[in-house]
Design a protein around this motif. Structure first.
Motif, short mmCIF file in Angstrom:
data_model
loop_
_atom_site.label_atom_id
_atom_site.label_comp_id
_atom_site.label_asym_id
_atom_site.label_seq_id
_atom_site.Cartn_x
_atom_site.Cartn_y
_atom_site.Cartn_z
N ASN A 243 43.96 -30.89 27.92
CA ASN A 243 44.76 -32.12 27.90
C ASN A 243 44.52 -32.97 26.65
O ASN A 243 45.12 -34.03 26.51
N ALA A 244 43.65 -32.49 25.77
CA ALA A 244 43.34 -33.26 24.57
C ALA A 244 44.44 -33.09 23.52
O ALA A 244 44.89 -31.97 23.25
N THR A 245 44.87 -34.20 22.94
CA THR A 245 45.91 -34.13 21.91
C THR A 245 45.33 -34.26 20.51
O THR A 245 45.87 -33.70 19.56
N ASN A 246 44.25 -35.01 20.36
CA ASN A 246 43.65 -35.24 19.06
C ASN A 246 42.28 -34.57 18.99
O ASN A 246 41.32 -35.02 19.62
N LEU A 247 42.20 -33.49 18.23
CA LEU A 247 40.94 -32.75 18.09
C LEU A 247 40.44 -32.80 16.65
O LEU A 247 39.78 -31.88 16.17
N VAL A 248 40.73 -33.89 15.98
CA VAL A 248 40.34 -34.07 14.58
C VAL A 248 38.81 -34.04 14.46
O VAL A 248 38.09 -34.70 15.22
N ASN A 249 38.32 -33.20 13.53
CA ASN A 249 36.89 -33.11 13.22
C ASN A 249 36.02 -32.75 14.44
O ASN A 249 34.85 -33.13 14.51
N LEU A 250 36.59 -31.99 15.36
CA LEU A 250 35.91 -31.69 16.62
C LEU A 250 34.53 -31.07 16.41
O LEU A 250 33.55 -31.46 17.04
#
Length: 334
Positions: free
Chosen positions: A5-12
């Motif tokens: 359900n995650a939309t923003n995975l920037v720099n995960l």
């Protein structure tokens, strides 16, 4: 962890240098951005075959694998909804080949493979419908690339340093520069480039601002690229050092450089250059050092130099020139 359900995975996983592989089965189906996801995961070696299939909604892939220097293999990069792949694989110094699927949107390829030293092959499933908005530094310092891949660059606004210092590049297909404003250092340092199929210019309202150093140090280039310097639209505003040290180039066809305002040293040190076709210039053109160190030239065709801003040293070291009739200006004879 459940990422479904995650939309923003920037720099995960940014900077997770102990990560060596990505497990299969991760669900990123809701993600819209994976920018920097594995940035500087220096020991990452394995990406599962299904990885890119689980990213159907992602548009931003900027820096996703930037600095993954031990990554040697990638499955087919199938990212149809991507709009930006800025530096996605930059610094992947062990990566050898990549194949892309189709793209549904115009996409930014700026710095895509910059400093990926061992990259030797890139393929696009649908090159004609791959429409980058920028190819600036796309293959910058890709030392092992031998053949430049064709893509439709008609919508790209910047081509500067696209293949800069690709020292093993031997062939480049024709590229469409219709929307380009900058091509400076596009092939600079491509010392083994033997053939460039040339360029097309289809937009009469657009011109390149800077093409400085575009072919500087292309020491194996034997033929003048077709389509360039043929009319106002195919002539950039600035072309300093454009063909500097193209040391086996022997002839240049008729050229129209009436759109140029600055052309300092465009053919400097072209040591085998023997012949020129007709040259059309305009009053605002700065032609300092135009033929400097073009030793074999013995004749320059008549050129209307009316209003030229500067001709200083334009035949400097051209020791075999017998005559050049530069009318409406001074005559230079030898």
């Amino acid at each position: 962890l459940d990422y479904s359900n995650a939309t923003n995975l920037v720099n995960l996983f940014y900077g997770c240098r102990e990560v060596q592989s990505i497990p299969s089965g991760l669900d990123f189906s809701s993600a819209t951005s994976v920018a920097g996801m594995f940035y500087d995961c220096a020991n990452l070696k394995y990406v599962p075959n299904s990885f890119f299939d689980n990213l159907p909604n992602v548009s931003n892939f900027d820096n996703t694998f930037h600095g993954c220097r031990y990554l040697e293999y990638l499955p087919k990069v199938n990212v149809p909804n991507a709009t930006s792949l800025n530096a996605t694989f930059a610094g992947c110094t062990s990566l050898k080949s990549v194949k892309f699927g189709r793209f549904n949107n115009p996409v930014n390829f700026q710095g895509l493979f910059s400093s990926s030293y061992h990259l030797s092959r890139v393929d696009f499933e649908d090159p004609e419908n791959t429409n980058p908005t920028s190819v600036q530094q796309m293959f910058y310092y890709c030392y092992n690339l031998k053949d430049a891949p064709y893509i439709n660059t008609s919508g790209a606004t910047t081509h500067n340093q696209m293949f800069r210092n690709c020292v093993r590049l031997e062939y480049a297909p024709a590229y469409d520069l219709s929307s380009s404003t900058s091509t400076y250092y596009m092939y600079q340092g491509c010392v083994k480039l033997k053939k460039c199929d040339g360029f097309t210019f289809k937009n009469p309202t657009n011109r390149i601002t800077s093409a400085g150093g575009m072919f500087w140090d292309c020491q194996s280039l034997s033929d003048f690229p077709s389509g360039m310097l043929q009319d106002y639209n195919s002539t950039p505003d600035e072309a300093n050092d454009m063909f500097r040290n193209c040391s086996i180039l022997e002839s240049v066809p008729d050229i129209n450089i009436s759109g140029l305002t600055t052309a300092v040293r465009p053919f400097y040190d072209c040591r085998r250059l023997k012949s020129f076709g007709n040259i059309t210039v305009s009053p605002q053109t700065d032609l300092r050092y135009l033929f400097q160190r073009c030793f074999p030239i013995n004749y320059i065709p008549p050129i209307n130099m009316s209003g030229i801003s500067s001709l200083s040293n334009w035949l400097d070291s051209c020791s075999y020139v017998r005559w050049s009739d530069a009318y409406n200006s001074l005559r230079y004879g030898r």
